[in-house]
Design an enzyme around this catalytic site. Structure first.
Site, PDB file in Angstrom:
ATOM      1  CE  LYS A 161      -0.086  -5.989   1.209  1.00 38.80           C
ATOM      2  NZ  LYS A 161      -1.432  -6.301   0.729  1.00 38.80           N
ATOM      3  CG  ASP A 236      -7.137 -10.133  -1.119  1.00 37.90           C
ATOM      4  OD1 ASP A 236      -8.206 -10.295  -0.518  1.00 37.90           O
ATOM      5  OD2 ASP A 236      -6.157  -9.582  -0.560  1.00 37.90           O
ATOM      6  CE  LYS A 260      -6.703 -10.994   2.931  1.00 40.10           C
ATOM      7  NZ  LYS A 260      -6.473  -9.545   2.814  1.00 40.10           N
TER       8      LYS A 260
HETATM    9  O1  OSB Z   1      -4.185  -7.480   0.536  1.00 39.36           O
HETATM   10  O2  OSB Z   1      -3.817  -9.184   1.726  1.00 39.36           O
HETATM   11  C1  OSB Z   1      -3.954  -7.968   1.622  1.00 39.36           C
HETATM   12  C2  OSB Z   1      -2.992  -6.269   4.896  1.00 39.36           C
HETATM   13  C3  OSB Z   1      -3.933  -5.279   4.954  1.00 39.36           C
HETATM   14  C4  OSB Z   1      -4.853  -5.182   3.946  1.00 39.36           C
HETATM   15  C5  OSB Z   1      -4.822  -6.049   2.864  1.00 39.36           C
HETATM   16  C6  OSB Z   1      -3.888  -7.051   2.809  1.00 39.36           C
HETATM   17  C7  OSB Z   1      -2.940  -7.138   3.845  1.00 39.36           C
HETATM   18  C8  OSB Z   1      -1.866  -8.098   3.861  1.00 39.36           C
HETATM   19  C9  OSB Z   1      -1.339  -8.469   5.218  1.00 39.36           C
HETATM   20  O3  OSB Z   1      -1.366  -8.513   2.858  1.00 39.36           O
HETATM   21  C10 OSB Z   1      -1.400  -9.888   5.488  1.00 39.36           C
HETATM   22  C11 OSB Z   1      -0.923 -10.285   6.860  1.00 39.36           C
HETATM   23  O4  OSB Z   1      -1.732 -10.265   7.804  1.00 39.36           O
HETATM   24  O5  OSB Z   1       0.230 -10.677   6.994  1.00 39.36           O
HETATM   25 MG    MG Z   2      -4.135  -8.990  -0.966  1.00 36.21          MG
END
Ligand code: OSB
Ligand code: MG
Length: 367
Positions: A161, A236, A260
Site C-alpha cells: 500500500k 479494483d 472481489k
Molecule cells: O484495495 O484491495 C484493497 C484492504 C482493505 C480495503 C481495500 C483493499 C484491501 C487490501 C487487503 O488490499 C487485502 C487482504 O485482504 O489481504
Molecule cells: Mg486494491
C-alpha cells in the site's frame, strides 16, 4: 431450493495489528455473517465484507444490514431460487449495494453445495486444487522487516500500500532486502491527473502492476495512463459489476483486473467477469477484504477457476487474526493454499467462537 430461514450476525474480530491505507485505519474487523438454513439442519454461510466506514466503497456494515433486513428479505421470494445463479436475477430491482447482495448469495451457494453434495469449486468449474498466495503490506507494517518475515513464509507475490510521494522510498527499501521479489503497489485511487508524469517514473522498478491509481469511475484517465505506461494497470474499485469490466477492457483502461466477489455483487457476477476476461485475454486475480475464513473459503473456490493466473490477496488465517471464524484456520504452505474439497465452502465454522464475537443478531423465517 429449500431455504427456511436467514440470519444475520454483526461480528467484531480483533486484528493482530492495525491495517492502514492512505484512506483510513482499521483496528478491528467489523463484518456481517449471513446464514441460511433448511429443515434438515444444513447451514450455508456467507460474509458481507463491507467495512464499518465507507473509505473503500460507499457501502458500510450498517447500510448492508439495512438493505438485507429491509429490502432483500421482505421483497425476494426465496422459494423461487432453484439454483444460486437465480438469486442475482431476483435482486436486480434493488440498485447498488453489491456487498449486501454478495453476502446473501454466498450463503445460498454454500447451502446449495451442502444440499447437493458438491464443493463450491466443483460447482463453478474450478480446475485448481491449490492456489498461489500473495501478501499485502499495509502502511502500518514496517516494510523491510515485514517483507522479510513474509518471505520466510513463502508468499508468491507482495503488494505494498503506498502513500503518494513515498512510493520510491518503500519500493527501494524492499528492493534492498529482496531485489527479485514479485512486487506491485496499490494506490487505492490516491493519484490525480496531475500525477500522470510522476506515475510514469515508477516504470523503472519493473513492478508487476499498479493497482487502482486513480479514483473509481474514471475509465478515461486510466486509459490515458495505460497508453503511456509500460507497467500494467490493474483495476479494483473501478470494477463494481460486469459492465465496468467490459468498459475497462474495451477502452484499454487496464491490462489486469482484481476480482472481489463482494465488490462485484456476488459469485455469479465474479464468474461472469472471469469468463469475459478469459475470452479477452485479460488475466485476473482474486482480491481480499481482510476477511474471515468464511469469505476466504469462497475466494479460494473462485480463484480455482482457470484464468486466475496471478497470485491474489489470498493469505492464511494467521495473517490478520489470532483466531478465525473457521476451524481449523486456513493454512498457507509453501506459498500455496489448498482449495477446500468438502461440500459447500468446505470449511467448518467455529460456531461457539462465532457466538462469542457476535455483537447483535437477527433471524428471519423465509416461509
Ligand atoms: O484495495 O484491495 C484493497 C484492504 C482493505 C480495503 C481495500 C483493499 C484491501 C487490501 C487487503 O488490499 C487485502 C487482504 O485482504 O489481504
Ligand atoms: Mg486494491
Amino acid at each position: 431450493m429449500n431455504i427456511d430461514y436467514l440470519s444475520l450476525r454483526l461480528v467484531e474480530l480483533p486484528l493482530r495489528s492495525p491495517f492502514r491505507t492512505h484512506q483510513g485505519l482499521i483496528k478491528k474487523r467489523t463484518l456481517i455473517i449471513v446464514e441460511v438454513g433448511d429443515q434438515s439442519g444444513r447451514k450455508g454461510y456467507g460474509e458481507v465484507t463491507a467495512f464499518a466506514e465507507p473509505f473503500y466503497t460507499s457501502e458500510t456494515t450498517q447500510t448492508a444490514w439495512h438493505i438485507i433486513s429491509d429490502c432483500i428479505v421482505p421483497t425476494i421470494d426465496f422459494q423461487k431460487v432453484m439454483h444460486p445463479f437465480d438469486f442475482p436475477e431476483q435482486v436486480t430491482g434493488i440498485q447498488g449495494h453489491p456487498m449486501a447482495k454478495a453476502g446473501v448469495e454466498g450463503a445460498i451457494w454454500d447451502l446449495y453445495g451442502k444440499q447437493t453434495g458438491q464443493s463450491l469449486s466443483q460447482m463453478i468449474g474450478g480446475s485448481r486444487k491449490r492456489v498461489k498466495a500473495g501478501a499485502v503490506i499495509s502502511l502500518s507494517d514496517s516494510t523491510a522487516e515485514g517483507i522479510e518475515a513474509l518471505e520466510k513464509k513463502g508468499y508468491e507475490r507482495y503488494k505494498l500500500k503506498v502513500d503518494k510521494g513515498k512510493e520510491r522510498e518503500v519500493i527501494e527499501q524492499v528492493k534492498r532486502v529482496s531485489p527479485d521479489l514479485p512486487l506491485m503497489i496499490d494506490a487505492n485511487g490516491a493519484y490525480t491527473e496531475k500525477d500522470m508524469d510522476h506515475i510514469q517514473t515508477l516504470d523503472k522498478y519493473g513492478l508487476i502492476m499498479i493497482e487502482q491509481p486513480f479514483q473509481a469511475g474514471d475509465f478515461y484517465l486510466h486509459q490515458q495512463l495505460q497508453q503511456h505506461l509500460k507497467t500494467p494497470v490493474c483495476l479494483d474499485e473501478s470494477v463494481m459489476n460486469f459492465h465496468d469490466a467490459k468498459q475497462a477492457i474495451q477502452l484499454v483502461s487496464c491490462q489486469v483486473i482484481n476480482i472481489k466477489i463482494s465488490r462485484v455483487g456476488g459469485l455469479s457476477a465474479a464468474i461472469k467477469i472471469h469468463d469475459y476476461c478469459a475470452q479477452e485475454n485479460i488475466p485476473v486475480w482474486c482480491g481480499g477484504m481482510i476477511e474471515s475464513g468464511i469469505s476466504k473459503a469462497h475466494n479460494l473456490a473462485l480463484a480455482s477457476l482457470p484464468n486466475f493466473s496471478i497470485p491474489g490477496d489470498l493469505s492464511g488465517s494467521d495473517r490478520y487474526f489470532e483466531k478465525d471464524l473457521v476451524t481449523p484456520g486456513i493454512q498457507m504452505e509453501n506459498g500455496e493454499i489448498e482449495v477446500p474439497s468438502h461440500h459447500g465452502i468446505g470449511i467448518e465454522v467455529d460456531e461457539s467462537y462465532l457466538e462469542r464475537v457476535t455483537k447483535k443478531s437477527k433471524r428471519f423465517r423465509l416461509k
